[in-house]
Design an enzyme around this catalytic site. Sequence first.
Site, PDB file in Angstrom:
ATOM      1  N   TYR A  48      10.034   6.528   9.733  1.00 28.19           N
ATOM      2  CA  TYR A  48       8.745   5.970   9.335  1.00 28.19           C
ATOM      3  C   TYR A  48       8.860   4.451   9.234  1.00 28.19           C
ATOM      4  CZ  TYR A  48       4.513   5.002   6.673  1.00 28.19           C
ATOM      5  OH  TYR A  48       3.307   4.502   6.263  1.00 28.19           O
ATOM      6  N   ASP A  62       1.659  -6.566   0.332  1.00 29.40           N
ATOM      7  CA  ASP A  62       1.041  -5.604   1.237  1.00 29.40           C
ATOM      8  C   ASP A  62      -0.476  -5.612   1.042  1.00 29.40           C
ATOM      9  OD1 ASP A  62       0.627  -3.503   3.011  1.00 29.40           O
ATOM     10  OD2 ASP A  62       1.066  -1.960   1.516  1.00 29.40           O
ATOM     11  N   ASP A  89       2.733   2.542  10.309  1.00 26.89           N
ATOM     12  CA  ASP A  89       1.572   2.226   9.486  1.00 26.89           C
ATOM     13  C   ASP A  89       0.766   1.128  10.176  1.00 26.89           C
ATOM     14  OD1 ASP A  89      -0.187   1.371   7.527  1.00 26.89           O
ATOM     15  OD2 ASP A  89       1.346   1.045   5.998  1.00 26.89           O
ATOM     16  N   ASP A  91      -2.245   0.074   9.014  1.00 29.73           N
ATOM     17  CA  ASP A  91      -3.214  -0.436   8.033  1.00 29.73           C
ATOM     18  C   ASP A  91      -4.631   0.028   8.383  1.00 29.73           C
ATOM     19  OD1 ASP A  91      -1.239  -1.580   6.505  1.00 29.73           O
ATOM     20  OD2 ASP A  91      -1.533  -3.604   7.257  1.00 29.73           O
ATOM     21  N   HIS A 116      -0.787   5.779  11.720  1.00 32.84           N
ATOM     22  CA  HIS A 116      -1.892   6.186  10.854  1.00 32.84           C
ATOM     23  C   HIS A 116      -2.749   4.973  10.545  1.00 32.84           C
ATOM     24  CE1 HIS A 116      -0.102   4.607   7.087  1.00 32.84           C
ATOM     25  NE2 HIS A 116       1.037   5.189   7.434  1.00 32.84           N
ATOM     26  N   CYS A 126      -2.173  -2.021  -1.511  1.00 32.57           N
ATOM     27  CA  CYS A 126      -1.198  -0.935  -1.520  1.00 32.57           C
ATOM     28  C   CYS A 126      -1.879   0.335  -2.000  1.00 32.57           C
ATOM     29  CB  CYS A 126      -0.031  -1.293  -2.437  1.00 32.57           C
ATOM     30  SG  CYS A 126       1.101   0.094  -2.755  1.00 32.57           S
ATOM     31  N   ARG A 161      -5.502   8.279   7.517  1.00 33.65           N
ATOM     32  CA  ARG A 161      -5.172   8.202   6.096  1.00 33.65           C
ATOM     33  C   ARG A 161      -6.454   7.937   5.311  1.00 33.65           C
ATOM     34  NH1 ARG A 161      -1.267   3.635   3.169  1.00 33.65           N
ATOM     35  NH2 ARG A 161      -2.799   3.136   1.555  1.00 33.65           N
ATOM     36  N   GLU A 191      -3.704   9.959   0.655  1.00 36.14           N
ATOM     37  CA  GLU A 191      -2.918   9.044  -0.170  1.00 36.14           C
ATOM     38  C   GLU A 191      -3.155   9.268  -1.659  1.00 36.14           C
ATOM     39  OE1 GLU A 191      -0.374   7.593  -0.683  1.00 36.14           O
ATOM     40  OE2 GLU A 191      -0.447   5.533   0.059  1.00 36.14           O
ATOM     41  N   ASN A 213       3.214  11.349   0.907  1.00 41.26           N
ATOM     42  CA  ASN A 213       3.872  10.059   0.689  1.00 41.26           C
ATOM     43  C   ASN A 213       4.623  10.103  -0.640  1.00 41.26           C
ATOM     44  OD1 ASN A 213       4.635   7.397   0.455  1.00 41.26           O
ATOM     45  ND2 ASN A 213       2.555   6.601   0.186  1.00 41.26           N
TER      46      ASN A 213
END
Length: 299
Positions: A48, A62, A89, A91, A116, A126, A161, A191, A213
């Site tokens: 990942y 982030d 990721d 975003d 994702h 985040c 996500r 998430e 996650n």
Amino acid sequence: MLYAQTPAAEKRRLFRERLASGELLRFPGAFNPLSAKLIERKGFEGVYISGAVLSADLGLPDIGLTTLTEVAGRGQQIARMTELPALIDADTGFGEPMNVARTIQTLEDAGLAGMHIEDQINPKRCGHLDGKAVVDQDTAIKRIRAAVDARRDPNFLIMARTDIRAVDGLEAALDRAKALVDAGADAIFPEAMRSLEEFAAVRAAVDVPILANMTEFGKSDLFSVDQLQSVGVNIVIWPVSLLRIAMGAAGRALDTLIDEGHLTSKLGEMQHRADLYDLIDYEDYNHFDTSVFNFQIAR
């Protein structure tokens, strides 16, 4: 030697095949290409690539400051060093639906097995911090449809996500997940789930693979692989764990340097030179061109 021998398209095909088997796939987060090789060496099923880790590696928070070029470049560096599939990721897709389309093709070209994209507003936060905000359902759906329409390799995994659980609750997350699957998402990343029962509810709501996650210090409890498998989770990630461990060890080593003036007491905690050379296939380079790499590995 050099890069992985398995072409990106074949990694994607094998990833899809394994994902369809129903087993739970473990994807620790790689913080650089070398750690990706270690993940493979230890026998995990995938790698990942976390946006939080990439941001932190640049010394940034982030909050959506990284660019597509930075993310794709780092993703390519990591993905090409391992035979494992790499999930990255992306975003919020780096812009409007047309930007999302470009993101998909750029990540395909970088050799990733999938990505994702989330339903937060820009700038994002985040996933385990308070104060998040999500886009309306129509905007979230447009992002996923743009991604699906843009991909060229049908085996490139497009995962949606949703961060709406922390904003509007579980029922809203279930409704959003269903809508994203209807829009074409191949998998769902719910998430900040707060319990195994919530993961089970997502599993019951959609008929595509779901991801858990397991990030430390966040909203979710740290469930075991067996616990997650028992409620039907298909992929589990530990996105920042290796970076946290490495930075913790680095901090302690620097304290030792300050206190003792040397690192002799830390030798037992270090990766041995011989183990590093083995991990990066130093001997293969030596055999390839002994006129350049002519040495013996001492233990």
